[in-house]
Motif scaffolding. Structure first.
Motif, PDB file in Angstrom:
ATOM      1  N   MET A   1       0.811  -1.190   0.000  1.00 29.25           N
ATOM      2  CA  MET A   1       0.000   0.000   0.000  1.00 29.25           C
ATOM      3  C   MET A   1       0.863   1.267   0.000  1.00 29.25           C
ATOM      4  O   MET A   1       0.495   2.274  -0.614  1.00 29.25           O
ATOM      5  N   GLN A   2       1.998   1.231   0.682  1.00 27.49           N
ATOM      6  CA  GLN A   2       2.855   2.419   0.733  1.00 27.49           C
ATOM      7  C   GLN A   2       3.384   2.783  -0.651  1.00 27.49           C
ATOM      8  O   GLN A   2       3.537   3.971  -0.968  1.00 27.49           O
ATOM      9  N   ASP A   3       3.630   1.770  -1.484  1.00 29.30           N
ATOM     10  CA  ASP A   3       4.046   2.060  -2.862  1.00 29.30           C
ATOM     11  C   ASP A   3       2.938   2.797  -3.610  1.00 29.30           C
ATOM     12  O   ASP A   3       3.199   3.734  -4.368  1.00 29.30           O
ATOM     13  N   SER A   4       1.706   2.393  -3.379  1.00 25.86           N
ATOM     14  CA  SER A   4       0.569   3.070  -4.012  1.00 25.86           C
ATOM     15  C   SER A   4       0.456   4.504  -3.521  1.00 25.86           C
ATOM     16  O   SER A   4       0.160   5.420  -4.306  1.00 25.86           O
ATOM     17  N   ILE A   5       0.689   4.718  -2.254  1.00 25.01           N
ATOM     18  CA  ILE A   5       0.634   6.073  -1.689  1.00 25.01           C
ATOM     19  C   ILE A   5       1.699   6.949  -2.332  1.00 25.01           C
ATOM     20  O   ILE A   5       1.419   8.071  -2.780  1.00 25.01           O
ATOM     21  N   ARG A   6       2.922   6.422  -2.415  1.00 28.41           N
ATOM     22  CA  ARG A   6       3.996   7.199  -3.042  1.00 28.41           C
ATOM     23  C   ARG A   6       3.680   7.480  -4.513  1.00 28.41           C
ATOM     24  O   ARG A   6       3.961   8.565  -5.017  1.00 28.41           O
ATOM     25  N   GLN A   7       3.069   6.516  -5.194  1.00 28.67           N
ATOM     26  CA  GLN A   7       2.701   6.705  -6.598  1.00 28.67           C
ATOM     27  C   GLN A   7       1.659   7.809  -6.747  1.00 28.67           C
ATOM     28  O   GLN A   7       1.709   8.608  -7.694  1.00 28.67           O
ATOM     29  N   LEU A   8       0.703   7.903  -5.830  1.00 29.98           N
ATOM     30  CA  LEU A   8      -0.300   8.973  -5.871  1.00 29.98           C
ATOM     31  C   LEU A   8       0.368  10.339  -5.770  1.00 29.98           C
ATOM     32  O   LEU A   8       0.030  11.273  -6.512  1.00 29.98           O
ATOM     33  N   PHE A   9       1.315  10.477  -4.833  1.00 27.09           N
ATOM     34  CA  PHE A   9       2.029  11.744  -4.691  1.00 27.09           C
ATOM     35  C   PHE A   9       2.845  12.055  -5.944  1.00 27.09           C
ATOM     36  O   PHE A   9       2.863  13.198  -6.419  1.00 27.09           O
ATOM     37  N   THR A  10       3.494  11.046  -6.495  1.00 29.52           N
ATOM     38  CA  THR A  10       4.300  11.247  -7.701  1.00 29.52           C
ATOM     39  C   THR A  10       3.432  11.706  -8.865  1.00 29.52           C
ATOM     40  O   THR A  10       3.788  12.630  -9.599  1.00 29.52           O
ATOM     41  N   GLU A  11       2.281  11.069  -9.020  1.00 29.78           N
ATOM     42  CA  GLU A  11       1.377  11.436 -10.113  1.00 29.78           C
ATOM     43  C   GLU A  11       0.884  12.878  -9.949  1.00 29.78           C
ATOM     44  O   GLU A  11       0.822  13.642 -10.913  1.00 29.78           O
TER      45      GLU A  11
END
Length: 195
Positions: A1-11
């Motif tokens: 889930m943390q990877d998904s969170i970081r991906q949201l911020f990156t996007e």
């Protein structure tokens, strides 16, 4: 889930960077249009459909009240949504935003139209009404924003966000409206100091 969170911020960050690179001149044009309107005694009329109507209300309130620093109130308001009519849903006027523009707008005013698709019938009609009243339009739109974009003339400004996901577009719109508030404040009220 943390990877998904970081991906949201990156996007989100990538969308903001792309928007800043694509829209620095149009943002300046929009700010100048709004400042000129206010200096010349005009008012800012804001509208949107669905979630965008909340952004329209938010922007109008920031102008009317304050953004970050105390300053005089600026004449701005958001058009009413169509959900308070006495008519049943299937009998409500599909041109409710345009009717308000025709009743309240004047030459020299600015209409800020916030569109998630460029195809919202009520927003298109509101922009048409504003143009017939010699108002300037600042439109927040997305790529491939259809009929609404085609209505805008040389005196109008389109802030076309280079994103397609509704969440990223909404986030970017919020930032754009805050940036416009800040540009208006530092132009009209430089004596207020650093924000």
């Amino acid at each position: 889930m943390q990877d998904s969170i970081r991906q949201l911020f990156t996007e989100n960050i990538q969308t903001m960077i792309a928007t800043g690179e694509a829209l620095s001149a149009p943002i300046e044009n929009a700010a100048v249009s709004l400042v000129n309107c206010l200096i010349n005694g005009g008012k800012v009329i804001c509208c949107g459909e669905g979630a965008s109507s909340a952004l329209a209300s938010h922007f109008a309130q920031l102008l009317l009240d304050k953004f970050e620093a105390e300053r005089p109130c600026l004449p701005a308001f958001a058009l009413l949504s169509n959900n308070s009519s006495l008519q049943p849903d299937n009998q409500q006027n599909p041109d409710h935003l345009a009717r308000q523009v025709r009743a309240l707008g004047q030459a020299g005013d600015v209409l800020v139209a916030i569109s998630m698709t460029g195809e919202e019938h009520n927003l298109i009609k509101a922009v048409e009404a504003a143009l017939t009243k010699d108002m300037t339009v600042v439109a927040l739109t997305v790529d491939n924003s259809g009929e609404l974009s085609g209505l805008l003339g040389n005196q109008d400004t389109e802030l076309k966000v280079p994103a397609h996901r509704p969440a990223r577009v909404f986030e970017c719109y919020t930032f754009l409206l805050h940036a416009l508030c800040e540009l208006i404040d530092i132009t009209l009220f430089p004596q207020q100091g650093d924000l």
